[in-house]
Design an enzyme around this catalytic site. Structure first.
Site, short mmCIF file in Angstrom:
data_model
loop_
_atom_site.label_atom_id
_atom_site.label_comp_id
_atom_site.label_asym_id
_atom_site.label_seq_id
_atom_site.Cartn_x
_atom_site.Cartn_y
_atom_site.Cartn_z
N ALA A 2 0.80 -1.23 0.00
CA ALA A 2 0.00 0.00 0.00
C ALA A 2 0.83 1.28 0.00
O ALA A 2 0.29 2.35 -0.24
CB ALA A 2 -0.93 0.01 1.21
N GLY A 11 5.58 -6.29 -0.55
CA GLY A 11 5.71 -6.04 -1.98
C GLY A 11 6.99 -5.36 -2.40
O GLY A 11 7.32 -5.34 -3.59
N LYS A 32 12.77 -11.65 -40.59
CA LYS A 32 11.49 -11.55 -39.88
C LYS A 32 10.52 -12.55 -40.46
O LYS A 32 10.27 -12.58 -41.66
CB LYS A 32 10.94 -10.12 -40.01
N GLY A 82 -0.01 1.66 9.62
CA GLY A 82 0.89 0.67 10.17
C GLY A 82 0.68 -0.71 9.58
O GLY A 82 -0.36 -1.00 8.96
N HIS A 126 25.53 -10.69 -45.61
CA HIS A 126 25.56 -9.29 -45.22
C HIS A 126 24.51 -8.45 -45.93
O HIS A 126 24.12 -8.73 -47.05
CB HIS A 126 26.94 -8.66 -45.48
#
Length: 460
Positions: free
Chosen positions: A10, A101, A354, A78, A366
């Protein structure tokens, strides 16, 4: 008996000087709180209560798709108050594991040891001994027969400790395992009558002792596991500690790291035997390296699979791709998602691939772009070759069959198929299918002009 994990997340983290909630600051490209959630799952949590406050929208945007029970702590009063917000979601017969956390390096093995140390119907606290315990709550013990360290009777916070208690170097990490029924009862009895004016979770330990509940402790293998990050300096320290730990895992698994302090592991990396990794390599996502793989300096590997004896040469980027046995890429190669190099295939410097398959033994040495292509075995791709796959609206496929020779500076305008054994002359633009074993040349006929005068600069 269910394991119910409560994660306290928190806090705003003012010292981070950021609009981002503290627990969302990353270690190895993953938020601190996500590290904690992942570890909670590894120890077999049946439910996770995430106590949140500041930055709710950002937290939910980051974590919202996961199986979490979101518990609001509207005011930060707290740690005891924070855990109390989760009380309605805790069953009497639950074992409640309390985590933080902003303590991302806690290990599964440490939490398992803590849970194993918890007496039946009792409490287990994770403690650590520090040479300088300044700022931490101290573990208060009393002599007890049969217990060398003595019996735990309470935890005293730094601001409430006496001079004698400040000499204690065993400190509370805040991580504990508590029986659900007793936890809820103790939380209801908490008071904020202390120097901080807060409801301390640590006060339940004195209540447990007063109620005759057994209390035991466990310790982590290293104190860094329980370190938190309150500012960016501490965050960087945790990052380095995490990277050192992950590098050690790789070396123990069979990898040679040229310099373990110069590697970044931002995901899950699996290595075979005799893997060689040079300096400044970055791993992200899920990466698998086979036996005898070599990774050159400055390479970036993201969500990829590299088979035995393959090589990634320096400064190459491999993302969402696969390399077969003894395949190689680089230096300065880029393999994008869907790229696959078959056995002994080679992609050289300044070649981008790709969504393309490069066949067995095929080479593009190349300066080429190979996208949306199926390239057969034994193909040679000359420098400057481009598969023209995009017409402005749709992507189209280029097929190059086995043993084709593609000359330098060739453009293949997709959709197009090049038959087996064909040869494409340098400088050609291929717009139609090519048959098997054909030679195709589409260059403009060379002209020689004599008597031509080169332009000269005009004097001003």
């Amino acid at each position: 008996m269910a394991l119910n994990v409560v994660i306290l997340a928190a806090g705003k983290g003012t010292r981070m000087r950021s609009d981002l909630p503290k627990v969302l600051h990353p270690i190895a490209h993953k938020s601190m709180v996500q590290h904690v959630i992942d570890t909670a799952h590894k120890v077999g949590s049946d439910a996770i209560q995430l106590v949140y406050g500041y930055g709710a929208d950002k937290l939910k945007a980051s974590l919202g798709e996961q199986q979490l029970n979101w518990v609001l702590q509207a005011e930060q009063l707290g740690t005891g108050h924070a855990v109390a917000q989760a009380s309605p979601h805790i069953a009497d017969n639950d074992t409640v594991l309390i985590l933080y956390g902003d303590v991302p390096l806690i290990q599964q093995s440490t939490l398992e040891a803590l849970l194993a140390a918890r007496p039946e119907n009792g409490v287990a606290i994770l403690t650590v001994n520090l040479a300088n315990p300044m700022g931490y709550g101290r573990i208060v013990r009393t002599p007890c027969e049969g217990q060398e360290q003595g019996k735990v009777i309470g935890i005293i916070e730094q601001k409430d400790a006496t001079a004698e208690q400040l000499l204690i170097n065993e400190i509370n990490t805040g991580i504990m395992a508590v029986p659900g029924k007793q936890l809820k009862a103790w939380l209801s009895r908490l008071s904020n009558n202390n120097a901080q004016g807060e409801y301390y979770l640590t006060d339940i330990i004195a209540m447990a002792h007063a109620d005759g509940v057994a209390i035991d402790t466990a310790q982590p293998q290293s104190a860094i596991e329980v370190e938190g990050a309150n500012n960016r300096v501490q965050l960087a320290q945790l990052e380095r500690a995490y990277q050192a730990r992950e590098a050690e895992k790789l070396m123990l698994a069979g990898a040679n790291l040229r310099d373990p302090s110069r590697i970044d592991i931002r995901g899950d990396v699996t290595v075979g035997m005799d893997v060689m990794i040079d300096i400044n390599v970055i791993f992200e996502g899920k990466v698998t390296l086979g036996n005898n793989v070599t990774i050159g300096a400055g390479a970036i590997l993201i969500d990829c699979e590299i088979a035995d004896n393959a090589e990634i040469k320096p400064y190459s980027i491999i993302e969402g791709a696969k390399l077969g046995v003894a395949a190689s890429a680089g230096p300065f190669a880029r393999l994008r998602p869907g790229a696959e190099l078959k056995q002994d295939a080679h992609i050289g410097n300044f070649v981008e691939v790709k969504k393309a398959v490069i066949g067995v033994g095929s080479k593009a040495g190349h300066l080429a772009y190979l996208g949306d292509a199926i390239i057969g075995d034994g193909v040679n791709i000359g420098a400057g070759t481009i598969t023209c796959n995009y017409d402005g609206a749709n992507k189209h496929l280029t097929v190059i069959e086995d043993n084709v020779f593609v000359g330098s500076d060739t453009q293949l305008v997709a959709p197009v198929t090049i038959g087996k054994g064909a040869t494409l002359g340098a400088g050609s633009t291929i717009t139609r299918d090519v048959g098997e074993n054909e030679l195709v040349i589409t260059r403009v006929k060379q002209k020689h002009l004599t008597g031509w005068q080169r332009p000269v600069k005009i004097k001003k």
